[in-house]
Design a protein around this motif. Structure first.
Motif, PDB file in Angstrom:
ATOM      1  N   VAL A  79     -30.057  20.428 -89.547  1.00 22.34           N
ATOM      2  CA  VAL A  79     -30.235  19.116 -88.917  1.00 22.34           C
ATOM      3  C   VAL A  79     -29.963  18.001 -89.918  1.00 22.34           C
ATOM      4  O   VAL A  79     -29.295  17.013 -89.602  1.00 22.34           O
ATOM      5  N   ILE A  80     -30.419  18.171 -91.147  1.00 24.74           N
ATOM      6  CA  ILE A  80     -30.164  17.158 -92.183  1.00 24.74           C
ATOM      7  C   ILE A  80     -28.671  17.062 -92.473  1.00 24.74           C
ATOM      8  O   ILE A  80     -28.113  15.961 -92.576  1.00 24.74           O
ATOM      9  N   LEU A  81     -27.995  18.197 -92.572  1.00 21.37           N
ATOM     10  CA  LEU A  81     -26.551  18.203 -92.830  1.00 21.37           C
ATOM     11  C   LEU A  81     -25.791  17.548 -91.683  1.00 21.37           C
ATOM     12  O   LEU A  81     -24.877  16.752 -91.901  1.00 21.37           O
ATOM     13  N   LEU A  82     -26.166  17.859 -90.435  1.00 24.68           N
ATOM     14  CA  LEU A  82     -25.502  17.241 -89.289  1.00 24.68           C
ATOM     15  C   LEU A  82     -25.729  15.732 -89.269  1.00 24.68           C
ATOM     16  O   LEU A  82     -24.827  14.973 -88.902  1.00 24.68           O
ATOM     17  N   ALA A  83     -26.920  15.288 -89.671  1.00 28.76           N
ATOM     18  CA  ALA A  83     -27.193  13.846 -89.733  1.00 28.76           C
ATOM     19  C   ALA A  83     -26.314  13.182 -90.793  1.00 28.76           C
ATOM     20  O   ALA A  83     -25.806  12.074 -90.586  1.00 28.76           O
ATOM     21  N   GLN A  84     -26.115  13.858 -91.917  1.00 31.35           N
ATOM     22  CA  GLN A  84     -25.270  13.305 -92.975  1.00 31.35           C
ATOM     23  C   GLN A  84     -23.812  13.218 -92.540  1.00 31.35           C
ATOM     24  O   GLN A  84     -23.095  12.309 -92.947  1.00 31.35           O
ATOM     25  N   LEU A  85     -23.367  14.163 -91.723  1.00 28.38           N
ATOM     26  CA  LEU A  85     -21.957  14.224 -91.317  1.00 28.38           C
ATOM     27  C   LEU A  85     -21.683  13.501 -90.006  1.00 28.38           C
ATOM     28  O   LEU A  85     -20.554  13.507 -89.531  1.00 28.38           O
ATOM     29  N   LYS A  86     -22.700  12.876 -89.420  1.00 27.03           N
ATOM     30  CA  LYS A  86     -22.519  12.167 -88.147  1.00 27.03           C
ATOM     31  C   LYS A  86     -21.488  11.052 -88.333  1.00 27.03           C
ATOM     32  O   LYS A  86     -21.510  10.327 -89.304  1.00 27.03           O
ATOM     33  N   GLY A  87     -20.549  10.991 -87.412  1.00 27.64           N
ATOM     34  CA  GLY A  87     -19.493   9.991 -87.476  1.00 27.64           C
ATOM     35  C   GLY A  87     -18.193  10.510 -88.063  1.00 27.64           C
ATOM     36  O   GLY A  87     -17.162   9.856 -87.949  1.00 27.64           O
ATOM     37  N   ASP A  88     -18.218  11.670 -88.674  1.00 32.73           N
ATOM     38  CA  ASP A  88     -17.006  12.278 -89.220  1.00 32.73           C
ATOM     39  C   ASP A  88     -16.228  12.887 -88.054  1.00 32.73           C
ATOM     40  O   ASP A  88     -16.717  13.779 -87.367  1.00 32.73           O
ATOM     41  N   ARG A  89     -15.019  12.377 -87.819  1.00 31.56           N
ATOM     42  CA  ARG A  89     -14.242  12.811 -86.649  1.00 31.56           C
ATOM     43  C   ARG A  89     -13.934  14.296 -86.667  1.00 31.56           C
ATOM     44  O   ARG A  89     -13.997  14.964 -85.636  1.00 31.56           O
ATOM     45  N   LYS A  90     -13.597  14.845 -87.830  1.00 26.34           N
ATOM     46  CA  LYS A  90     -13.264  16.270 -87.910  1.00 26.34           C
ATOM     47  C   LYS A  90     -14.475  17.146 -87.617  1.00 26.34           C
ATOM     48  O   LYS A  90     -14.368  18.164 -86.931  1.00 26.34           O
ATOM     49  N   VAL A  91     -15.626  16.754 -88.131  1.00 30.39           N
ATOM     50  CA  VAL A  91     -16.846  17.532 -87.900  1.00 30.39           C
ATOM     51  C   VAL A  91     -17.218  17.476 -86.427  1.00 30.39           C
ATOM     52  O   VAL A  91     -17.554  18.502 -85.811  1.00 30.39           O
ATOM     53  N   GLU A  92     -17.160  16.293 -85.833  1.00 29.46           N
ATOM     54  CA  GLU A  92     -17.512  16.169 -84.421  1.00 29.46           C
ATOM     55  C   GLU A  92     -16.529  16.925 -83.526  1.00 29.46           C
ATOM     56  O   GLU A  92     -16.925  17.512 -82.519  1.00 29.46           O
ATOM     57  N   GLN A  93     -15.256  16.953 -83.904  1.00 29.14           N
ATOM     58  CA  GLN A  93     -14.275  17.732 -83.150  1.00 29.14           C
ATOM     59  C   GLN A  93     -14.595  19.223 -83.246  1.00 29.14           C
ATOM     60  O   GLN A  93     -14.551  19.945 -82.251  1.00 29.14           O
ATOM     61  N   LEU A  94     -14.916  19.694 -84.439  1.00 27.77           N
ATOM     62  CA  LEU A  94     -15.280  21.097 -84.628  1.00 27.77           C
ATOM     63  C   LEU A  94     -16.504  21.453 -83.782  1.00 27.77           C
ATOM     64  O   LEU A  94     -16.539  22.499 -83.137  1.00 27.77           O
ATOM     65  N   LEU A  95     -17.496  20.576 -83.784  1.00 30.17           N
ATOM     66  CA  LEU A  95     -18.700  20.844 -82.995  1.00 30.17           C
ATOM     67  C   LEU A  95     -18.387  20.871 -81.501  1.00 30.17           C
ATOM     68  O   LEU A  95     -18.920  21.709 -80.769  1.00 30.17           O
ATOM     69  N   ARG A  96     -17.522  19.954 -81.040  1.00 35.59           N
ATOM     70  CA  ARG A  96     -17.144  19.954 -79.622  1.00 35.59           C
ATOM     71  C   ARG A  96     -16.453  21.255 -79.235  1.00 35.59           C
ATOM     72  O   ARG A  96     -16.701  21.810 -78.168  1.00 35.59           O
ATOM     73  N   GLU A  97     -15.588  21.748 -80.134  1.00 37.72           N
ATOM     74  CA  GLU A  97     -14.810  22.961 -79.822  1.00 37.72           C
ATOM     75  C   GLU A  97     -15.625  24.243 -79.968  1.00 37.72           C
ATOM     76  O   GLU A  97     -15.545  25.129 -79.131  1.00 37.72           O
ATOM     77  N   LYS A  98     -16.398  24.341 -81.039  1.00 40.60           N
ATOM     78  CA  LYS A  98     -17.055  25.624 -81.361  1.00 40.60           C
ATOM     79  C   LYS A  98     -18.550  25.662 -81.028  1.00 40.60           C
ATOM     80  O   LYS A  98     -19.075  26.726 -80.699  1.00 40.60           O
ATOM     81  N   HIS A  99     -19.258  24.540 -81.182  1.00 39.61           N
ATOM     82  CA  HIS A  99     -20.706  24.523 -81.007  1.00 39.61           C
ATOM     83  C   HIS A  99     -21.159  23.273 -80.267  1.00 39.61           C
ATOM     84  O   HIS A  99     -21.852  22.418 -80.824  1.00 39.61           O
ATOM     85  N   PRO A 100     -20.805  23.134 -78.982  1.00 42.11           N
ATOM     86  CA  PRO A 100     -21.175  21.924 -78.246  1.00 42.11           C
ATOM     87  C   PRO A 100     -22.696  21.731 -78.153  1.00 42.11           C
ATOM     88  O   PRO A 100     -23.162  20.605 -77.989  1.00 42.11           O
ATOM     89  N   GLU A 101     -23.468  22.801 -78.282  1.00 40.14           N
ATOM     90  CA  GLU A 101     -24.915  22.682 -78.192  1.00 40.14           C
ATOM     91  C   GLU A 101     -25.502  21.884 -79.372  1.00 40.14           C
ATOM     92  O   GLU A 101     -26.606  21.381 -79.300  1.00 40.14           O
ATOM     93  N   LEU A 102     -24.744  21.768 -80.462  1.00 42.50           N
ATOM     94  CA  LEU A 102     -25.239  21.046 -81.643  1.00 42.50           C
ATOM     95  C   LEU A 102     -24.867  19.573 -81.627  1.00 42.50           C
ATOM     96  O   LEU A 102     -25.294  18.825 -82.508  1.00 42.50           O
ATOM     97  N   LEU A 103     -24.100  19.116 -80.656  1.00 41.42           N
ATOM     98  CA  LEU A 103     -23.708  17.707 -80.603  1.00 41.42           C
ATOM     99  C   LEU A 103     -24.903  16.785 -80.379  1.00 41.42           C
ATOM    100  O   LEU A 103     -24.904  15.650 -80.862  1.00 41.42           O
ATOM    101  N   GLN A 104     -25.899  17.237 -79.698  1.00 43.05           N
ATOM    102  CA  GLN A 104     -27.084  16.397 -79.397  1.00 43.05           C
ATOM    103  C   GLN A 104     -28.195  16.534 -80.416  1.00 43.05           C
ATOM    104  O   GLN A 104     -29.233  15.921 -80.276  1.00 43.05           O
ATOM    105  N   VAL A 105     -27.975  17.326 -81.452  1.00 42.04           N
ATOM    106  CA  VAL A 105     -29.023  17.538 -82.473  1.00 42.04           C
ATOM    107  C   VAL A 105     -29.110  16.340 -83.361  1.00 42.04           C
ATOM    108  O   VAL A 105     -28.165  15.738 -83.747  1.00 42.04           O
TER     109      VAL A 105
END
Length: 105
Positions: A79-105
């Motif tokens: 959760v801390i790592l995802l908060a640090q990477l929030k706003g990074d387009r590549k990370v958010e794209q990866l989450l949308r494609e592979k782990h959509p359940e983590l987008l709302q974390v």
């Protein structure tokens, strides 16, 4: 003595690394390379020392509690790592494609 102006540096040509190839925190030292030579000598029985006795069997309830604590700590780090990477387009794209359940974390 000849003095030259500041030297211009080129940007490095570092290739992108796929997410799957990045090391996780659990893989460090897993291959056993962190042992020192003195440890190897004592493990082989040289210098008059014996190998340590095997650990006694652990209580299953204690093991479950430790596993729950390790899992809770891993989620906290994620959760801390995802908060640090929030706003990074590549990370958010990866989450949308592979782990959509983590987008709302």
């Amino acid at each position: 003595r000849v003095t030259m102006g500041p030297r211009k540096r080129d940007r490095s040509k570092t290739p992108e690394v796929p997410w799957e190839l990045l090391p996780n925190g659990n893989s460090i030292g897993a291959a056993g390379h962190s042992r020192s030579r003195s440890h190897d000598r004592t493990a082989n029985g040289k210098n008059g020392t014996r190998a340590p006795a095997p650990a006694p069997a652990m209580d299953p309830a204690l093991l479950a509690a430790q596993a729950a604590e390790v899992e809770r700590d891993a989620w906290r780090r994620l959760v801390i790592l995802l908060a640090q990477l929030k706003g990074d387009r590549k990370v958010e794209q990866l989450l949308r494609e592979k782990h959509p359940e983590l987008l709302q974390v």
